[in-house]
Design an enzyme around this catalytic site. Sequence first.
Site, short mmCIF file in Angstrom:
data_model
loop_
_atom_site.label_atom_id
_atom_site.label_comp_id
_atom_site.label_asym_id
_atom_site.label_seq_id
_atom_site.Cartn_x
_atom_site.Cartn_y
_atom_site.Cartn_z
NE ARG A 175 -2.38 -1.26 3.54
CZ ARG A 175 -3.02 -1.20 4.72
NH1 ARG A 175 -4.28 -0.86 4.76
NH2 ARG A 175 -2.38 -1.48 5.84
NE ARG A 179 -1.07 11.43 0.59
CZ ARG A 179 -0.69 11.84 1.80
NH1 ARG A 179 -0.05 13.00 1.92
NH2 ARG A 179 -0.92 11.10 2.86
NE ARG A 253 15.90 -5.23 9.75
CZ ARG A 253 17.19 -5.38 9.50
NH1 ARG A 253 17.76 -6.56 9.65
NH2 ARG A 253 17.92 -4.34 9.11
NE ARG A 284 12.29 7.28 11.59
CZ ARG A 284 11.02 7.12 11.94
NH1 ARG A 284 10.06 7.63 11.19
NH2 ARG A 284 10.69 6.44 13.01
CD GLU A 307 14.35 6.49 13.97
OE1 GLU A 307 13.91 5.66 13.14
OE2 GLU A 307 13.62 7.16 14.72
CE1 TYR A 355 5.64 -1.00 14.06
CE2 TYR A 355 3.84 -0.22 12.67
CZ TYR A 355 4.86 0.04 13.56
OH TYR A 355 5.10 1.33 13.98
CG ASP A 357 0.63 3.22 13.85
OD1 ASP A 357 1.23 3.64 14.87
OD2 ASP A 357 0.65 3.79 12.76
#
Length: 394
Positions: A175, A179, A253, A284, A307, A355, A357
């Site tokens: 996904r 845009r 990870r 990042r 990171e 995972y 959120d």
Amino acid sequence: MTPDLIVVGCGFYGATVAERAASELALSVLLIDRRDHIGGNAFSETDPETGIEIHRYGPHLFHTSNEAVWRYLQRFARFTGYRHTVYARHRGATYPMPINLDTMSRFFGKAMSPDEARQLISVQTAEPGIAASGNLEDKAISLVGRPLYEAFIRDYTWKQWQTDPRTLPESIITRLPLRFTFENRYFADTYEGLPESGYTQLFARMLDNPRIAIRLGVDYLALRHQFQPEVPVIYTGPIDRFFAGSQGWLRWRTVDFEKEIIDTEDYQGCAVMNFSDRDVRYTRSVEYRHLYPERRYVSKRTIVVREFPREAAPSDEPFYPVGATEDREIYSRYRALSAKHPNVLFGGRLGTYRYLDMHQAIASALKAFETVLKPWFQNGRTGPLKRGPEGGQS
């Protein structure tokens, strides 16, 4: 005194279940966490040198379109109007993320209308046989085209997983946002923001109930023999650790964080900057001062945290499930084995090897409370707590 319920893990899943059980059912809850703090990976703390609030385990940006979850959290915190934006560095230039009309116009060096951009991408995604291969690289190219993939996704993914994207499953990136407008808000959810007083204060308010006893710095697995087997347990730790690795060890990870205090009030101009090129070792950098721009900081310094993802060792904090075929097979064996523990409900990111959120963890916990825990206690605690390996969770 023997508790009515034991909750292992003080992240969003465990804290939500503990709060609901104590507040709605008036249960005595023992909440255990092997860390020395509440809040799980959402734990936030104030840096003593600068006064800037940081998230110890990486930035946690709350967003959801689930109104029930949003209403639930409003009981414990007011939220700011923070709207998350992300930028990416590639070959000395900066681009907005996710890929949008602005990104494409800058990258291809010409102003484009939405229709012109769609036409360009449709041509670039039309490589024969790409979508059917099943690997991450070909799937990404089928979604955004090869030029954008190679600029913003390929090397970033390699750093994130330290694996050739052609060997990773396409499920990691099914996904990918694209845009055809200039909208640069990172999340498209209805609700978004940060707790005004930080995540740790939010958790403190959730758990501020005399029926909840909290024990920190305690490994439940080392002392579970002390508890009566009929006391139900909500376990949000690693499911493979619960069974001592009997079916194999699941792979995760993790992330190493490199913190730097810099003598400037603004180092990178945004909260999160991705680094898409492989010659930059980190994925990042996060400048936490930007998460709460409304706060008045006395210090003229800022904090930047870089990171570095890598494979998790047994002593590391697990962040992202690898989820390869062999991992899914191992997890399925643990799911089957969990049926032999009918009074243990496995939940959360580590307990279900997926995972989640923050809003997903809360929603899952609320569902487990309503469909499993609440009926069981209201019906006199008869029979097993759960039926089947999933324990009624989704």
